[in-house]
Motif scaffolding. Structure first.
Motif, short mmCIF file in Angstrom:
data_model
loop_
_atom_site.label_atom_id
_atom_site.label_comp_id
_atom_site.label_asym_id
_atom_site.label_seq_id
_atom_site.Cartn_x
_atom_site.Cartn_y
_atom_site.Cartn_z
N GLU A 137 0.83 -1.20 0.00
CA GLU A 137 0.00 0.00 0.00
C GLU A 137 0.87 1.26 0.00
O GLU A 137 1.91 1.32 0.64
N ASP A 138 0.42 2.26 -0.75
CA ASP A 138 1.09 3.56 -0.76
C ASP A 138 0.22 4.54 0.00
O ASP A 138 -0.57 5.30 -0.56
N THR A 139 0.33 4.48 1.32
CA THR A 139 -0.45 5.33 2.21
C THR A 139 0.49 5.96 3.23
O THR A 139 1.63 5.50 3.39
N PRO A 140 0.05 7.04 3.91
CA PRO A 140 0.91 7.65 4.92
C PRO A 140 1.38 6.61 5.94
O PRO A 140 0.58 5.87 6.51
N GLY A 141 2.70 6.53 6.15
CA GLY A 141 3.26 5.56 7.07
C GLY A 141 3.53 4.21 6.44
O GLY A 141 4.06 3.32 7.09
N SER A 142 3.13 4.05 5.18
CA SER A 142 3.34 2.78 4.48
C SER A 142 3.64 3.10 3.01
O SER A 142 2.83 2.84 2.14
N CYS A 143 4.80 3.66 2.79
CA CYS A 143 5.11 4.23 1.47
C CYS A 143 5.85 3.23 0.58
O CYS A 143 7.07 3.31 0.43
N PHE A 144 5.14 2.31 0.00
CA PHE A 144 5.74 1.34 -0.92
C PHE A 144 5.84 1.96 -2.31
O PHE A 144 4.94 2.66 -2.76
N ASP A 145 6.96 1.68 -2.98
CA ASP A 145 7.16 2.15 -4.34
C ASP A 145 7.92 1.07 -5.09
O ASP A 145 9.14 0.95 -4.97
N ARG A 146 7.22 0.30 -5.87
CA ARG A 146 7.82 -0.85 -6.54
C ARG A 146 8.86 -0.44 -7.58
O ARG A 146 9.70 -1.24 -7.99
N SER A 147 8.85 0.83 -8.00
CA SER A 147 9.81 1.28 -9.00
C SER A 147 11.21 1.46 -8.41
O SER A 147 12.19 1.57 -9.15
N LYS A 148 11.31 1.49 -7.08
CA LYS A 148 12.59 1.69 -6.42
C LYS A 148 13.22 0.36 -6.04
O LYS A 148 12.53 -0.54 -5.54
N VAL A 149 14.51 0.23 -6.29
CA VAL A 149 15.26 -0.92 -5.80
C VAL A 149 15.86 -0.55 -4.45
O VAL A 149 16.61 0.42 -4.34
N LEU A 150 15.51 -1.30 -3.43
CA LEU A 150 15.87 -0.96 -2.05
C LEU A 150 17.14 -1.67 -1.62
O LEU A 150 17.40 -2.82 -1.99
#
Length: 238
Positions: free
Chosen positions: A51-64
């Motif tokens: 989920e891309d919500t406040p406090g849960s900022c997932f971004d699949r385009s980024k390699v972590l």
């Protein structure tokens, strides 16, 4: 979801992305073993989706970056701008743990008996007056052990030795010179020694070089303390 992203050393694009099967998840932990890889030539990261919500900022385009990585690539030369590495900065690297400690242990000198010398690894020997072969490195500091013993020091407290990006500071001095984050209180990975602090960092040997420094300190009766501030991170001091 979670995916393992594998790169060949220094290449901008991954050569394979491996999804974690759902059955490889236990609670919020993903686990997988990949066989037949030459780990010495591989860099890695993760893609995590949610989920891309406040406090849960997932971004699949980024390699972590793996926060538990023992080695981190892209910062093995001091002062080289991150822009030079572009897509392959801050990747994890597998470090083979074969260092021979020869039974070395912390000295456990009583706190009230410690004579502590606080030192910045790079600044301690960077000036030409230090007269060491590998200035500004763990190896250079090792050459100064006799000097520290002469002072009566029995404990060295090292300012952050963990991976950080000294080029994150965009400020300039009044005379127009580029300023760097010298102190290192903006940690990228708490388990990876800073490669630019090692004479052997460009060969991926920074872990062994730091371990050897600690081992030699102990052999000379000098305890080692690492300065860590866990709320100072490269993610914005969160």
């Amino acid at each position: 979801s979670c995916e393992l992203v594998l790169y060949r050393r220094g290449e901008p694009l991954p050569f394979v992305t491996i999804p974690f099967p759902k059955e490889y998840r236990i609670g919020s932990v993903w686990s997988m073993i990949v066989f037949d890889l030459d780990y010495e030539t591989i860099e890695y990261g993760y893609r995590v989706d949610g989920e891309d919500t406040p406090g849960s900022c997932f971004d699949r385009s980024k390699v972590l970056l793996d926060p538990y990585a023992k080695g981190i690539t892209g910062r093995n030369e001091w002062g080289i701008s991150m822009a030079a590495y572009t897509e392959f900065a801050h990747r994890g690297r597998i470090v083979y743990d074969d260092f021979n400690w020869e039974g070395d242990r912390p000295l456990e000198i009583p706190m009230e008996d410690l004579v502590i010398y606080e030192a910045h690894v790079r600044a301690f020997t960077k000036h030409s007056s230090s007269d060491v072969k590998y200035a500004g490195t763990f190896a250079g500091m090792m050459n100064k052990i006799p000097y520290l013993k002469e002072l009566g020091v029995n404990c060295v407290e090292l300012l952050p030795v963990f991976s950080f990006d000294e080029t994150e500071n965009c400020n300039v001095s009044p005379d127009g010179k580029r300023l760097y984050n010298c102190w290192g209180y903006s940690t990228v990975g708490f388990f990876a020694p800073k490669a630019a602090y090692a004479a052997t960092g460009k060969y991926g040997m920074e872990v062994d070089e730091l371990k050897n420094l600690v081992k030699q300190f102990h052999k000379n009766g000098i305890e080692v303390i690492l300065d860590v501030v866990f709320n100072h991170t490269a993610e914005g001091n969160e």
